[in-house]
Write an enzyme that holds these catalytic residues in place. Structure first.
Site, PDB file in Angstrom:
ATOM      1  N   TYR A  12     -10.416  -6.636  -7.079  1.00  0.00           N
ATOM      2  CA  TYR A  12      -9.654  -5.646  -8.220  1.00  0.00           C
ATOM      3  C   TYR A  12      -8.567  -6.294  -8.894  1.00  0.00           C
ATOM      4  O   TYR A  12      -8.248  -6.567  -9.961  1.00  0.00           O
ATOM      5  CB  TYR A  12      -9.643  -4.012  -7.888  1.00  0.00           C
ATOM      6  N   ASN A  33     -14.524 -14.681  -0.111  1.00  0.00           N
ATOM      7  CA  ASN A  33     -15.656 -14.507   0.729  1.00  0.00           C
ATOM      8  C   ASN A  33     -16.745 -13.734   0.112  1.00  0.00           C
ATOM      9  O   ASN A  33     -17.838 -13.429   0.462  1.00  0.00           O
ATOM     10  CB  ASN A  33     -15.556 -14.329   2.075  1.00  0.00           C
ATOM     11  N   SER A  35     -16.709 -10.464   0.281  1.00  0.00           N
ATOM     12  CA  SER A  35     -17.319  -9.338   1.096  1.00  0.00           C
ATOM     13  C   SER A  35     -16.961  -8.132   0.324  1.00  0.00           C
ATOM     14  O   SER A  35     -17.567  -6.916   0.604  1.00  0.00           O
ATOM     15  CB  SER A  35     -16.269  -9.397   2.314  1.00  0.00           C
ATOM     16  N   LYS A  85      -9.149  -3.300   2.854  1.00  0.00           N
ATOM     17  CA  LYS A  85      -8.094  -2.037   2.358  1.00  0.00           C
ATOM     18  C   LYS A  85      -8.658  -0.769   2.572  1.00  0.00           C
ATOM     19  O   LYS A  85      -7.970   0.234   1.970  1.00  0.00           O
ATOM     20  CB  LYS A  85      -8.017  -2.597   0.725  1.00  0.00           C
ATOM     21  N   SER A 125       2.306  -3.252   0.735  1.00  0.00           N
ATOM     22  CA  SER A 125       1.854  -1.683   0.373  1.00  0.00           C
ATOM     23  C   SER A 125       3.128  -0.880   0.632  1.00  0.00           C
ATOM     24  O   SER A 125       4.088  -0.884   1.559  1.00  0.00           O
ATOM     25  CB  SER A 125       0.808  -1.102   1.061  1.00  0.00           C
ATOM     26  N   TYR A 150      -5.012   0.341   8.602  1.00  0.00           N
ATOM     27  CA  TYR A 150      -4.887  -0.719   7.502  1.00  0.00           C
ATOM     28  C   TYR A 150      -3.510  -0.854   7.229  1.00  0.00           C
ATOM     29  O   TYR A 150      -2.762  -1.881   6.979  1.00  0.00           O
ATOM     30  CB  TYR A 150      -5.458  -0.261   6.430  1.00  0.00           C
ATOM     31  N   LYS A 154      -0.584  -4.310   7.157  1.00  0.00           N
ATOM     32  CA  LYS A 154       0.328  -4.945   6.114  1.00  0.00           C
ATOM     33  C   LYS A 154       1.846  -4.794   6.696  1.00  0.00           C
ATOM     34  O   LYS A 154       2.485  -5.986   6.389  1.00  0.00           O
ATOM     35  CB  LYS A 154       0.269  -3.689   5.008  1.00  0.00           C
ATOM     36  N   TYR A 178       3.156  -2.763  -3.243  1.00  0.00           N
ATOM     37  CA  TYR A 178       2.349  -1.887  -4.292  1.00  0.00           C
ATOM     38  C   TYR A 178       2.625  -0.444  -4.240  1.00  0.00           C
ATOM     39  O   TYR A 178       2.151  -0.034  -2.975  1.00  0.00           O
ATOM     40  CB  TYR A 178       0.719  -2.330  -4.519  1.00  0.00           C
ATOM     41  N   PHE A 179       2.467   0.256  -5.223  1.00  0.00           N
ATOM     42  CA  PHE A 179       2.530   1.889  -4.974  1.00  0.00           C
ATOM     43  C   PHE A 179       0.859   2.048  -5.439  1.00  0.00           C
ATOM     44  O   PHE A 179      -0.032   1.510  -4.792  1.00  0.00           O
ATOM     45  CB  PHE A 179       3.400   2.520  -5.618  1.00  0.00           C
ATOM     46  N   ARG A 232       2.229  10.735  -6.388  1.00  0.00           N
ATOM     47  CA  ARG A 232       2.091   9.402  -6.112  1.00  0.00           C
ATOM     48  C   ARG A 232       2.611   8.688  -7.416  1.00  0.00           C
ATOM     49  O   ARG A 232       2.692   9.335  -8.307  1.00  0.00           O
ATOM     50  CB  ARG A 232       0.647   9.061  -5.966  1.00  0.00           C
ATOM     51  N   ARG A 293      -5.831  15.782   3.616  1.00  0.00           N
ATOM     52  CA  ARG A 293      -6.198  14.664   4.081  1.00  0.00           C
ATOM     53  C   ARG A 293      -5.433  13.909   5.120  1.00  0.00           C
ATOM     54  O   ARG A 293      -4.449  13.931   4.877  1.00  0.00           O
ATOM     55  CB  ARG A 293      -6.772  13.365   3.081  1.00  0.00           C
TER      56      ARG A 293
END
Ligand code: NAD
Ligand code: UFG
Length: 339
Positions: A12, A33, A35, A85, A125, A150, A154, A178-179, A232, A293
């Site tokens: 992305y 790769n 994936s 990720k 991140s 994850y 980082k 990154y946000f 966010r 969550r």
């Protein structure tokens, strides 16, 4: 103009960055790769830019793949996106995450060292910040133990890269924190194409809008925020891609390891995003409130003054652009790159 190796370039953020690199006149070699991506994104990048890039299907965990690339091309710098990720998955198969993200990054830097290349931009991140910090988050605030494996990868890779550059002054490393990347190129020809059920808010919203999912679950409406839902800092993927070009320019002339936040500095709540998406795009998003969550913080947004002052980077797109462009991509590609 430079020759840039982009690991994970078919993904992305990688595909959008390849496009900006080509548009700026750089030569691009992608190592991926596949994936979590398809080569179709790279065909489209080449179509959009009317320029060619070189694609090598390979894995950053394999020395022979890396050495082949570094022997074949005179690379000036590496932008390193390759990695896994999915936060939930990282809790179930931690070793796979440690192998891809940590061992893979070590392997990549060892291969760079063998090839005599010391300029690197790394995808980090905002999750590396300690949860106790109050937003806006700035780079002088302490990092903490991320709530999932994850995020942990980082943080570890950031720390390894810092120590490596302390030991060897030839290294020049940008850690881009990154946000929340969202949006797509304005053509709608490239965009985010998650496998399976999306973990992240924006692809979930667009998949509800296009009829692939029934309704959005909003995780928590009892946070201490403007309307009770999580806040966010959403950042347009094209702005994010351009931050890599700014970081690259900085790293081509400076040494050391340094972190920069890449966010807009504006916080938006989940409800604000949903409501704005409906308004801007004229579609309605069925939703329900669901429990919080695990691992989510109430509020996270950036102070990106350092990126402005040192990289001469600022976000050009606002939330409306992000929502329009996300929908434009999904509408044109209801099944992502499958169609
Ligand atoms: P993505 O999954 O779309 O892209 C990652 C790419 O890396 C994929 O094309 C995948 O096939 C490739 N890849 C994975 N493991 C590999 C390996 N071992 N060898 C070679 N290629 C491999 O993800 P993205 O959203 O574009 O993210 C890019 C980077 O930015 C990742 O490192 C991610 O952790 C980081 N990041 C993403 C976000 C986000 O919200 N999207 C936020 C912060 C950081
Ligand atoms: N959310 C929902 N419903 C969903 C998905 C998300 O309500 O179906 C909410 C979340 O609870 C959160 C907000 O939308 O309040 C954003 O969630 P995302 O999953 O889109 O993004 P996160 O902030 O959780 O995580 C993202 C990236 C991580 C990165 C982190 C850094 O996915 O890779 O930002 O802050 F580490």
């Amino acid at each position: 103009m430079a020759k840039i190796l982009v690991t994970g370039g078919a993904g992305y953020i990688g595909s959008h960055t390849c496009l900006e690199l080509l548009n700026a006149g750089h030569d691009v070699i992608v190592l991926d790769n596949l994936s979590n991506s398809s080569e179709e994104s790279l065909y489209r990048v080449q179509e959009l830019s009317s320029k060619k890039l070189d694609f090598v299907q390979g894995d950053i965990r394999h020395d022979q793949d890396l050495d082949k690339v570094f022997n074949q091309y005179q690379i000036d710098a590496v932008i390193h996106f390759a990695g896994l990720k999915a936060v939930g998955e990282s809790q179930q198969i931690p070793l796979t995450y440690f192998d891809n993200n940590i061992a893979g990054s070590i392997n990549l830097t060892k291969a760079m060292e063998r090839a005599g290349i010391f300029k690197l931009v790394f995808s980090s991140s905002a999750t590396v910040y300690d949860e106790a910090n109050i937003s806006p988050l700035n780079e002088n605030m302490p990092t903490g133990m991320p709530s999932n494996n994850y995020g942990y990868t980082k943080l570890i890779v950031e720390q390894l890269l810092e120590k490596m550059s302390e030991a060897d002054p030839r290294w020049s490393i940008a850690l881009l924190r990154y946000f929340n990347p969202v949006g797509a190129h304005k053509s709608g020809h490239i965009g985010e194409d998650p496998q399976g059920i999306p973990n992240n808010l924006m692809p979930y919203v667009t998949q509800v809008a296009v009829g692939r999912r029934e309704k959005l679950s909003i995780y928590g409406n009892d946070y201490n925020t403007v309307d009770g839902t999580g806040v966010r800092d959403y950042i347009h993927v094209v702005d994010l891609a351009n931050a890599h070009l700014c970081a690259l320019n900085n790293r081509l002339i400076n040494n050391g390891c340094r972190a920069w936040n890449i966010g807009t500095g504006n916080g938006s709540s989940v409800l604000e995003v949903k409501n704005a998406f409906e308004k801007v795009n004229g579609v309605s998003i069925a939703f329900e409130f669901a429990p919080r969550r695990s691992g989510d913080v109430a509020i996270s947004f950036a102070d990106s003054t350092r990126a402005k002052e040192e990289l001469n980077w600022t976000a050009k797109f606002g939330l409306e652009d992000m929502l329009k462009d996300s929908w434009n991509w999904q509408k044109q590609n209801p099944d992502g790159y499958q169609k």
